[in-house]
Each structure stands twice: as C-alpha cells, then as structure tokens.
Design a protein around this motif. Sequence first.
Motif, short mmCIF file in Angstrom:
data_model
loop_
_atom_site.label_atom_id
_atom_site.label_comp_id
_atom_site.label_asym_id
_atom_site.label_seq_id
_atom_site.Cartn_x
_atom_site.Cartn_y
_atom_site.Cartn_z
N PHE A 118 0.77 -1.13 -0.15
CA PHE A 118 -0.05 0.10 0.10
C PHE A 118 0.92 1.30 -0.10
O PHE A 118 1.67 1.32 0.68
N ILE A 119 0.62 2.05 -0.99
CA ILE A 119 1.48 3.29 -1.05
C ILE A 119 0.58 4.40 -0.85
O ILE A 119 -0.31 4.42 -1.78
N SER A 120 0.86 5.37 0.28
CA SER A 120 0.13 6.58 0.13
C SER A 120 0.87 7.88 -0.61
O SER A 120 0.26 9.00 -0.78
N LYS A 121 2.05 7.84 -0.88
CA LYS A 121 2.87 8.72 -1.61
C LYS A 121 3.79 8.06 -2.66
O LYS A 121 4.86 7.57 -2.12
N ALA A 122 3.64 8.24 -4.18
CA ALA A 122 4.55 8.12 -4.75
C ALA A 122 5.24 9.17 -5.29
O ALA A 122 4.57 9.94 -5.70
N VAL A 123 6.49 9.41 -5.22
CA VAL A 123 7.27 10.54 -5.32
C VAL A 123 7.99 10.27 -6.90
O VAL A 123 8.14 11.68 -7.37
N PHE A 124 7.82 9.33 -7.57
CA PHE A 124 8.48 9.31 -8.81
C PHE A 124 8.00 8.10 -9.45
O PHE A 124 8.05 6.85 -8.86
N ASP A 125 7.44 7.82 -10.43
CA ASP A 125 7.30 6.78 -11.49
C ASP A 125 7.65 6.92 -12.72
O ASP A 125 7.25 7.64 -13.54
N SER A 126 8.46 5.91 -13.19
CA SER A 126 9.13 6.03 -14.42
C SER A 126 8.33 5.90 -15.67
O SER A 126 8.51 6.23 -16.80
N GLU A 127 7.03 5.49 -15.41
CA GLU A 127 6.10 5.17 -16.32
C GLU A 127 4.80 6.24 -15.96
O GLU A 127 3.75 6.16 -16.89
N ALA A 128 4.71 7.01 -14.99
CA ALA A 128 3.75 7.92 -14.71
C ALA A 128 2.30 7.13 -14.72
O ALA A 128 1.57 7.60 -14.95
N CYS A 129 2.44 6.09 -14.09
CA CYS A 129 1.15 5.20 -13.96
C CYS A 129 1.15 4.37 -12.86
O CYS A 129 2.04 3.36 -12.89
N PRO A 130 0.41 4.49 -11.68
CA PRO A 130 -0.41 5.29 -11.82
C PRO A 130 0.31 6.99 -11.47
O PRO A 130 1.54 6.79 -11.27
N PRO A 131 -0.82 7.75 -11.31
CA PRO A 131 -0.06 9.09 -11.33
C PRO A 131 0.83 9.59 -9.86
O PRO A 131 0.32 8.91 -8.92
N THR A 132 1.80 10.23 -10.09
CA THR A 132 2.69 10.26 -8.74
C THR A 132 1.81 11.06 -7.79
O THR A 132 0.98 11.92 -8.04
#
Length: 136
Positions: free
Chosen positions: A72-86
């Motif tokens: 479970f992630i409540s904060k994604a700070v970077f996604d190399s594919e931008a999915c789901p949105p940061t």
Amino acid sequence: MQADLIEDVLYGPAQILGGSQLEDGELIQLAREEFEGQPFCIVRNWMLLDLLLTEAQEREVRKQGLQPTVLFISKAVFDSEACPPTGDGFITGYQKDFHGCFFESKDTLYILAGRGSRKHASLPAVTSLREAVKAT
C-alpha cells in the motif's frame, strides 16, 4: 463496516520497517542506472500488507510464482511510467520479490524510501482500502 476495516489497516498496530535513506533524486538516478529498462516507482509512506487468505486462495497466488503480500503506497514520489499518477495512493499487485528496500510486483519495481510498516490484513480489508483509494 468498510470504514472499520480500512481504519484497522491504516491505524492498527504494525511492525515499523526502514526503507532507503537516500534522497529522492539520488534514488531516481540509482534506479535508472541499476534497473535500466525496468519500470520503477519510488515511494514513501508505504505499508507491506501480508494477506490472510484461505488455503485455496494462497495456493492460487503461489502457483503464479507470487507471494500473498501487496504494497500500500500513500505517496509515490516518482514513477518511471507515470502510471498510476505520482502522489496518488494505490495498492500494488502481489509480491514477486522483496529484498531490503526493493519490492517487486509482477510488473513494477518499487523502491521503498523512508520509514514504512508491515502488518497482516484480511482480503476484505485490503479490497475495501483499494476501493477507497480509487474513489479519491
């Protein structure tokens, strides 16, 4: 009932774990170099959820070469594919591999940064939480 399940997952007792202590920029650079071509996501405020499944459900998960654990992630700070949105909270698929601060699902490598936690959770609780974060 659904709110009680979600509250227990989010606010009930959990084992505290530590992820990488590197800054976000350092983690992005490291991941691009070390995991070139592999989708990755750097996350903070995370929780490993070991699902309490029936024997049949667990067997099905393990047949796929996966473990009955999700992230479970409540904060994604970077996604190399931008999915789901940061920035948006979400729950990953089942665990393929987990070492230190690296959690890998079937499709993506998650780099766990900062402090997080781990706990057991029922499938209905995780399903309720997944629905709640999709609705926001």
